[in-house]
Design an enzyme around this catalytic site. Structure first.
Site, PDB file in Angstrom:
ATOM      1  N   HIS A  78       0.832  -1.205   0.000  1.00  0.00           N
ATOM      2  CA  HIS A  78       0.000   0.000   0.000  1.00  0.00           C
ATOM      3  C   HIS A  78       0.870   1.259   0.000  1.00  0.00           C
ATOM      4  O   HIS A  78       0.684   2.160  -0.826  1.00  0.00           O
ATOM      5  CB  HIS A  78      -0.921  -0.019   1.228  1.00  0.00           C
ATOM      6  CG  HIS A  78      -1.809   1.174   1.347  1.00  0.00           C
ATOM      7  ND1 HIS A  78      -3.162   1.100   1.205  1.00  0.00           N
ATOM      8  CD2 HIS A  78      -1.533   2.479   1.613  1.00  0.00           C
ATOM      9  CE1 HIS A  78      -3.689   2.309   1.365  1.00  0.00           C
ATOM     10  NE2 HIS A  78      -2.710   3.157   1.624  1.00  0.00           N
ATOM     11  N   GLU A  79       1.826   1.317   0.928  1.00  0.00           N
ATOM     12  CA  GLU A  79       2.681   2.506   1.035  1.00  0.00           C
ATOM     13  C   GLU A  79       3.675   2.590  -0.124  1.00  0.00           C
ATOM     14  O   GLU A  79       3.949   3.679  -0.634  1.00  0.00           O
ATOM     15  CB  GLU A  79       3.398   2.535   2.383  1.00  0.00           C
ATOM     16  CG  GLU A  79       2.468   2.570   3.589  1.00  0.00           C
ATOM     17  CD  GLU A  79       1.404   3.658   3.546  1.00  0.00           C
ATOM     18  OE1 GLU A  79       1.628   4.712   2.910  1.00  0.00           O
ATOM     19  OE2 GLU A  79       0.334   3.450   4.142  1.00  0.00           O
ATOM     20  N   HIS A  82       2.043   4.164  -3.081  1.00  0.00           N
ATOM     21  CA  HIS A  82       1.989   5.629  -3.009  1.00  0.00           C
ATOM     22  C   HIS A  82       3.280   6.246  -3.551  1.00  0.00           C
ATOM     23  O   HIS A  82       3.240   7.200  -4.334  1.00  0.00           O
ATOM     24  CB  HIS A  82       1.765   6.099  -1.569  1.00  0.00           C
ATOM     25  CG  HIS A  82       0.359   5.970  -1.100  1.00  0.00           C
ATOM     26  ND1 HIS A  82      -0.704   6.576  -1.723  1.00  0.00           N
ATOM     27  CD2 HIS A  82      -0.170   5.290  -0.048  1.00  0.00           C
ATOM     28  CE1 HIS A  82      -1.822   6.287  -1.076  1.00  0.00           C
ATOM     29  NE2 HIS A  82      -1.524   5.500  -0.057  1.00  0.00           N
TER      30      HIS A  82
END
Length: 168
Positions: A78-79, A82
Site C-alpha cells: 500500500h505505502e 503511493h
C-alpha cells in the site's frame, strides 16, 4: 513516548516483501526506482505513511508486531504504491485510479484504502466532556490539556454550549 523494538525477524520479513514488490514494479514499469528508506516510528492508529520527498515509508511498530504477516502483506505494498505512483505519475489523488492500478495490476495486491487491525493498544487516552444537550464528547489528551491551561474552549456542534469536563 516509549520506543517499540521490532524483532529482527519481522524487520527481515518487511524488507523481503518490500524488495520483492519493488522488483516486481521495476520490472513491470521498466524502471529502476531505488529502495525506499523504512522507519518504524509511525504513531497512533495509522498503520503506515509514505513520504514522497524523502522516498520514505514510516510504519507503526505496534501494529506491525501485533498483526505480523497481515500487516506486511497489506501495508507494505500500500505505502510502496503511493511512492511509485508519485514518481511515475506525479501529483495525483492519493487513492485514485493510478494508485488502484499500481496496487492491482503492477503489485498484484487488493487495493484496500484502510486497514482493519485492532487498534485498542494504539488508541490514545481520551477525556469525557459534556454539554447542555447531555451528549458526551471525547477529547484527546492534547485538546484536554489546552482546555485545562485555558488556551481554548470547545463547543458542542449541536447546542453550541462550551464543553465541560466530567469529573471521574
Amino acid at each position: 513516548m516509549k520506543t517499540v523494538r521490532v524483532p529482527i525477524a519481522l524487520v527481515q520479513s518487511v524488507m523481503r516483501t518490500l524488495r520483492e514488490k519493488l522488483q516486481q514494479a521495476n520490472k513491470y514499469l521498466n524502471t529502476d526506482y531505488p529502495e525506499p528508506t523504512l522507519q518504524y516510528n509511525q504513531r497512533g492508529t495509522i498503520a503506515g505513511s509514505a513520504y514522497y520527498a524523502n522516498w520514505e515509508i514510516r510504519l507503526n511498530p505496534t501494529l506491525l508486531i501485533e498483526n505480523k504477516q497481515n500487516f506486511i502483506e497489506e501495508v507494505i505494498p500500500h505505502e510502496l504504491a503511493h511512492l511509485l505512483v508519485s514518481r511515475h505519475f506525479g501529483r495525483v489523488a492519493p487513492h485514485g485510479k493510478e494508485w488502484k492500478w499500481m496496487m492491482e495490476t503492477v503489485l498484484q495486491v487488493s487495493a484496500k484504502r484502510t486497514h482493519h487491525f485492532d487498534i485498542s493498544n494504539v488508541t490514545a487516552k481520551t477525556f469525557s466532556y459534556a454539554c447542555r444537550c447531555q451528549e458526551i464528547h471525547q477529547l484527546t489528551l492534547r485538546r484536554h490539556n489546552k482546555v485545562q491551561r485555558g488556551e481554548t474552549q470547545y463547543r458542542c456542534r449541536h447546542c453550541q454550549a462550551i464543553l465541560q469536563l466530567i469529573k471521574e
